[in-house]
Design an enzyme around this catalytic site. Structure first.
Site, PDB file in Angstrom:
ATOM      1  N   HIS A  46      -1.757   9.850  17.012  1.00 10.16           N
ATOM      2  CA  HIS A  46      -1.829  11.167  16.366  1.00 10.16           C
ATOM      3  C   HIS A  46      -1.586  11.013  14.867  1.00 10.16           C
ATOM      4  CE1 HIS A  46      -1.008  15.383  15.415  1.00 10.16           C
ATOM      5  NE2 HIS A  46       0.158  15.010  14.902  1.00 10.16           N
ATOM      6  N   ASP A  48     -25.002  13.350  -9.652  1.00 11.77           N
ATOM      7  CA  ASP A  48     -24.515  12.790  -8.389  1.00 11.77           C
ATOM      8  C   ASP A  48     -23.278  11.957  -8.705  1.00 11.77           C
ATOM      9  OD1 ASP A  48     -24.395  11.340  -5.762  1.00 11.77           O
ATOM     10  OD2 ASP A  48     -26.307  12.361  -5.476  1.00 11.77           O
ATOM     11  N   TRP A 102       3.201   5.300  13.290  1.00 12.59           N
ATOM     12  CA  TRP A 102       2.128   5.078  12.317  1.00 12.59           C
ATOM     13  C   TRP A 102       2.580   4.165  11.193  1.00 12.59           C
ATOM     14  CZ3 TRP A 102       1.290   6.149   7.083  1.00 12.59           C
ATOM     15  CH2 TRP A 102       2.324   6.829   6.433  1.00 12.59           C
ATOM     16  N   SER A 151     -12.753   1.205   2.619  1.00 18.73           N
ATOM     17  CA  SER A 151     -13.472   2.460   2.381  1.00 18.73           C
ATOM     18  C   SER A 151     -12.779   3.292   1.305  1.00 18.73           C
ATOM     19  CB  SER A 151     -13.569   3.236   3.690  1.00 18.73           C
ATOM     20  OG  SER A 151     -13.715   4.602   3.441  1.00 18.73           O
ATOM     21  N   SER A 152     -11.453   3.395   1.395  1.00 20.01           N
ATOM     22  CA  SER A 152     -10.715   4.210   0.425  1.00 20.01           C
ATOM     23  C   SER A 152     -10.822   3.635  -0.979  1.00 20.01           C
ATOM     24  CB  SER A 152      -9.240   4.282   0.798  1.00 20.01           C
ATOM     25  OG  SER A 152      -9.069   5.067   1.926  1.00 20.01           O
ATOM     26  N   HIS A 161       4.658   5.790   0.033  1.00 18.56           N
ATOM     27  CA  HIS A 161       5.024   6.990  -0.694  1.00 18.56           C
ATOM     28  C   HIS A 161       3.916   7.509  -1.598  1.00 18.56           C
ATOM     29  CE1 HIS A 161       7.677  10.265  -1.059  1.00 18.56           C
ATOM     30  NE2 HIS A 161       7.219  10.365  -2.288  1.00 18.56           N
ATOM     31  N   GLU A 206       0.994   7.171  -0.945  1.00 16.73           N
ATOM     32  CA  GLU A 206       0.051   7.693   0.051  1.00 16.73           C
ATOM     33  C   GLU A 206       0.310   9.172   0.362  1.00 16.73           C
ATOM     34  OE1 GLU A 206      -2.590   6.794   1.649  1.00 16.73           O
ATOM     35  OE2 GLU A 206      -2.622   8.149   3.368  1.00 16.73           O
ATOM     36  N   TYR A 256       1.421  11.349  -1.639  1.00 13.93           N
ATOM     37  CA  TYR A 256       0.893  12.139  -2.767  1.00 13.93           C
ATOM     38  C   TYR A 256      -0.622  12.099  -2.793  1.00 13.93           C
ATOM     39  CZ  TYR A 256       5.692  12.507  -4.065  1.00 13.93           C
ATOM     40  OH  TYR A 256       7.026  12.769  -4.025  1.00 13.93           O
ATOM     41  N   SER A 264      -4.863  25.141  -7.176  1.00 13.78           N
ATOM     42  CA  SER A 264      -4.963  25.479  -8.602  1.00 13.78           C
ATOM     43  C   SER A 264      -6.334  26.013  -8.964  1.00 13.78           C
ATOM     44  CB  SER A 264      -4.672  24.253  -9.473  1.00 13.78           C
ATOM     45  OG  SER A 264      -3.416  23.725  -9.169  1.00 13.78           O
ATOM     46  N   HIS A 266      13.480   5.691  -0.423  1.00 16.85           N
ATOM     47  CA  HIS A 266      14.170   6.825   0.208  1.00 16.85           C
ATOM     48  C   HIS A 266      13.716   6.994   1.660  1.00 16.85           C
ATOM     49  CE1 HIS A 266      10.876   9.717  -1.531  1.00 16.85           C
ATOM     50  NE2 HIS A 266      10.525   9.280  -0.358  1.00 16.85           N
ATOM     51  N   HIS A 267      12.674   6.254   2.066  1.00 17.86           N
ATOM     52  CA  HIS A 267      12.307   6.252   3.481  1.00 17.86           C
ATOM     53  C   HIS A 267      13.171   5.283   4.278  1.00 17.86           C
ATOM     54  CE1 HIS A 267       8.543   8.586   2.889  1.00 17.86           C
ATOM     55  NE2 HIS A 267       8.566   8.022   1.706  1.00 17.86           N
ATOM     56  N   THR A 279       7.003  18.986  -9.582  1.00 15.82           N
ATOM     57  CA  THR A 279       6.518  19.830  -8.485  1.00 15.82           C
ATOM     58  C   THR A 279       6.904  21.278  -8.734  1.00 15.82           C
ATOM     59  OG1 THR A 279       6.951  17.922  -7.083  1.00 15.82           O
ATOM     60  CG2 THR A 279       6.352  19.951  -5.979  1.00 15.82           C
ATOM     61  N   LYS A 299       4.625  22.897 -11.123  1.00 14.47           N
ATOM     62  CA  LYS A 299       3.375  23.357 -10.511  1.00 14.47           C
ATOM     63  C   LYS A 299       3.577  24.698  -9.804  1.00 14.47           C
ATOM     64  CE  LYS A 299       0.184  20.671  -9.405  1.00 14.47           C
ATOM     65  NZ  LYS A 299      -0.504  20.444 -10.671  1.00 14.47           N
ATOM     66  N   ARG A 309      13.290  11.999  17.256  1.00 17.04           N
ATOM     67  CA  ARG A 309      11.840  12.108  17.381  1.00 17.04           C
ATOM     68  C   ARG A 309      11.298  10.916  18.161  1.00 17.04           C
ATOM     69  NH1 ARG A 309       8.483  10.189  12.214  1.00 17.04           N
ATOM     70  NH2 ARG A 309       9.802   8.523  11.421  1.00 17.04           N
TER      71      ARG A 309
END
Lengths: 525, 277
Positions: free
Chosen positions: A77, A106, A142, A169-170, A253, A255, A257, A268, A302-303, A328, A331, A450
């Site tokens: 998932h 293009d 994951w 690809s990315s 991290h 990722e 963002y 925006s 921090h993870h 943040t 924004k 979890r």
């Protein structure tokens, strides 16, 4: 005359029809459409897994799925939602909108663009096929942590190779987007005149090029530890499983963002349109996005607070994490200031955007809570974390994708969508989302871990509420599908500019836009 | 609306090469997974994937070369190629940065940590190079001042020869381009031969704890990049013999030389942090 001119200069209006049109296309709109449909397919697949997870958790005890399958479902998932649904959806938006918004014909590399997309089905094939191999799919979460990811069977190799292809690809997609933005802008469109969505994607693409290779490193080391006898993550050989966490989160991290900055770009764009005012504080918005991107490289640990690190390290990563709240906040306050004294109307894209502002902010706050070392050590791996990242990834990323789809559907299809069905979709999604995930804060604070298929009796009440919400949330996405298909097949003519507050370049073109968006670059004053 | 002489950004027609590339990579990945699962079919499927990939690269780059020779690329397309190559090399830099990061973490945090903790392996002294506390293996590390130092000189010289070839290209002296490129390829090949000699005679393997792992991973990926760079130089030399490139337009040449310099810089880092210090 237009077509003849294009042929003389070597540009092609004609293309194959049927399946081959989509397989061989070099057109940014076709490729954008492919990305968006692929992402929706993955959204349904990964969403179905979430439904199974919530069914199992409806009551304590093991009823539907065995623990091994449960772990596979949570892992798949996560992987499919992140790499299959959210990231491709945003790349789909970039493909459709970036050339339209900067006045380009293009993307810079149209063939490479095609390849970036058609690598995704290859990777998805590997990932989904891994559900059916002996031993089942990857089940280590994951985040792919060793030693679990070193011990598993063939599915783990499939997942690692799939991630390599997704990364390729990315990276190619990101290089294409950066080059398009830097080199294909219409005359007169300076960097500081670019629409906010384009700015957010420029910075997102930079993050992708910077961190996807680091993920490749991490999973390559997993692969060699699995099969070629290296000891990167094995203390007996001088290695350290914690090394993986560092390398992974150095990717991981930025990722997160990568998955939220384009969402900021969409919000925006939509809020000024339906407030009929220009975006408040454009320059500060650009600086805020850039600061978030730069800071994202120095907060990764921090993870890992509960993994263990020196107090100095914990303090550094805690304060740098707190610091991200500043841009943040800039924004969020700029969005609020854009709304202030605006002539606001509440069409579906606006409703979704306002929900994103409120709910993402909630997710941001629970992120701040988790960023505090002492609190994090208590909350690590509880449902509080699950609540937090679904508030940023579902009500931040996924709901802004929905906002963007409703906002640009009239441009893409030439038809207006059904506002009544869309509003039903909005209210059902927003309410069901909160019913699903808000109770998880309480579950986490009460200590429910979890990634476990069973739980103690006292957690049953909130889990029932969450599961009920989840089923409504899942089913209401079928309304989304219905609404989009209906809009593609027909509806009131949209006209060039259906939203009277919209002022970026795509609204100067017809709906749907011509095959090559801007044959002649527009002049931006 | 627009005269036919106006420069228009070249947009390629629909192409079948990308999907061929996807099929190639899926085949290659499937073969590799089967090989890792000890299936006899694995290597053959990998070979098939490689052949499809090679066909795709020839076809795709062939198209680009044709378009370039037909004068389809204006200055704006050229700038796109430049940006594309810059960001591609940046992604490669980050790839190596990840492995260097792993090396520094292991040397400065993981190994000292194992030496300080006396729980499982009391008396483990730590230090570098090491095969770790749990492997009973004695080995001697690769000395820096033999072949590696020679290889440093060789690779740096090849950076000079490719620049000399570029000067020849700018001045339109075709013999200088050919000679410079041939010398660069030769130096690259010598580097690879010496590297292979070093691997064969190494007194440790990739299984020799973290020292072997970081050594072979970093130098191995670098070697793969040198091989790729050398192959690209061969293609460029072939194109010079075919009469391609002008002093004004020769980005393919520049892209490959950028790549070669990048590989050069990575080697310097390797020499300092993997071999020497």
């Amino acid at each position: 005359m237009h077509a003849a001119t294009l042929d003389d200069t070597g540009q092609h209006e004609e293309h194959p029809y049927g399946l081959m049109r989509w397989v061989t296309t070099t057109n940014h709109k076709d490729i954008g459409t492919l990305y968006l449909w692929f992402s929706f397919l993955m959204f349904l697949a990964a969403g179905s897994m979430a439904m199974l997870i919530r069914m199992e958790l409806f009551q304590p005890g093991l009823q539907l799925v065995q623990p091994a399958l449960f772990n596979q479902l949570t892992t798949m998932h996560g992987l499919l939602m992140i790499f299959g649904a959210i990231m491709p959806a945003f790349v789909g938006f970039a493909n459709w909108q970036v050339p339209l918004m900067i006045g380009a014909p293009d993307m810079a590399f149209p063939r490479l663009n095609n390849w970036s997309f058609w690598l995704l089905p290859a990777a998805a094939t590997l990932l989904i096929a891994s559900l059916f191999v002996p031993g089942g799919a990857v089940a280590g979460g994951w985040t792919l942590y060793p030693p679990l990811f070193i011990q598993g069977g063939i599915a783990y190799d499939m997942a690692i190779l799939a991630m390599h292809i997704l990364g390729l690809s990315s990276i190619m997609g990101a290089i294409n987007i950066i080059t398009t933005i830097l080199n294909m802008r219409a005359p007169g469109m300076t960097m500081m005149k670019m629409p906010m969505f384009v700015w957010t994607w420029l910075i997102t693409a930079y993050l992708l090029v910077a961190v996807m290779p680091v993920l490749a490193c991490a999973i390559t080391m997993l692969l060699t530890d699995r099969h070629f006898g290296t000891h990167f993550f094995d203390a007996a050989g001088g290695g350290d499983p914690v090394l993986f966490q560092h390398v992974f989160w150095f990717f991981g991290h930025p990722e997160v963002y990568i998955m939220i900055l384009p969402a900021f770009g969409i919000v925006s764009t939509i809020i000024p349109t339906f407030s009929r005012k220009p975006l408040f504080g454009y320059v500060s918005m650009v600086i805020a996005v850039a600061s978030i991107a730069i800071l994202s490289f120095i907060v990764w640990a921090h993870h890992m607070f509960s993994t263990g690190m020196p107090v100095g390290g914990q303090l550094f990563f805690m304060y740098s994490t707190m610091l991200i709240a500043v841009p943040t906040g800039v924004k969020v306050f700029n969005w609020l200031a854009t709304l202030w004294r605006g002539s606001i109307s509440f069409e579906t894209p606006m409703l979704f955007s306002l929900a994103v502002v409120c709910l993402f902010t909630l997710g941001g706050f629970s992120g701040l809570v988790l960023g505090l070392v002492p609190v994090d050590i208590q909350l690590q791996d509880t449902y509080y974390v699950v609540a937090h990242f679904h508030y940023v990834l579902f009500s931040g990323a996924a709901m802004s994708i929905m906002a963007g789809v409703y906002y640009w559907l009239p441009k893409w299809t030439g038809h207006m969508y059904d506002e009544t069905v869309a509003k039903w979709h909005f209210w059902l999604t927003t309410i069901a989302f909160n019913v699903t995930f808000f109770p998880m804060h309480f579950l986490g604070l009460a200590g429910m871990p979890r990634r476990i298929p069973d739980y103690a009796m006292q957690f049953e009440g909130f889990n029932r509420i969450a599961s009920t919400g989840a089923f409504v949330l899942g089913l209401s996405q079928l309304l989304f599908l219905y609404c989009v298909v209906k809009c593609i097949r027909g509806g009131a003519a949209a006209g060039d500019r259906p939203w009277d507050g919209a002022d970026s370049l795509e609204w100067t073109l017809s709906s749907p836009p011509p095959y090559h968006s801007f044959g002649v670059p527009p002049l931006v004053r | 609306m627009m005269s036919t002489n106006d420069p228009v950004y070249y947009l390629p027609p629909p192409s079948r090469w990308p999907i061929v590339g996807s099929v190639a990579l899926l085949t290659l990945a499937t073969g590799f997974i089967l090989y890792l699962a000890k299936s006899a079919a694995g290597p053959w499927i990998m070979l098939a994937g490689c052949l499809i990939l090679a066909r795709m690269l020839f076809g795709w780059f062939g198209n680009v070369v044709q378009e370039s020779n037909a004068g389809r690329f204006d200055g704006q397309v050229d700038r796109s190629f430049r940006w594309g190559m810059v960001w591609f090399i940046f992604s490669e830099v980050m790839f190596f940065a990840g492995f260097f990061g792993a090396l520094f973490y292991i040397r400065n945090i993981a190994v000292p940590g194992l030496a300080d903790a006396d729980l499982i392996w009391p008396g483990y002294p730590g230090g570098w190079p090491t095969a770790g506390p749990g492997l009973k293996e004695s080995f001697s590390p690769m000395p820096a001042w033999g072949i590696p130092a020679l290889n440093t000189v060789i690779l740096l010289s090849s950076g000079a020869t490719v620049t000399w070839a570029h000067w020849g290209l700018l001045a339109g002296r075709r013999w200088q381009i050919k000679l410079g490129l041939a010398l660069t390829i030769l130096l690259g090949a010598i580097f690879l031969v010496l590297q292979a000699y070093e691997y064969i005679h190494a007194e440790f393997t990739i299984r020799t704890g973290v020292y072997g792992a970081t050594f072979f991973m970093l130098t191995g990926f670098h070697g793969v990049h040198v091989t790729l760079g050398a192959l690209m130089l061969v293609v460029i030399l072939g194109r010079v013999f075919a009469g391609h490139f002008t002093p004004r337009q020769h980005f393919a040449f520049e892209a490959v030389s950028w790549y070669w310099h990048f590989v050069d810089v990575v080697w310097l880092m390797l020499f300092v942090f993997v071999y020497w210090l």
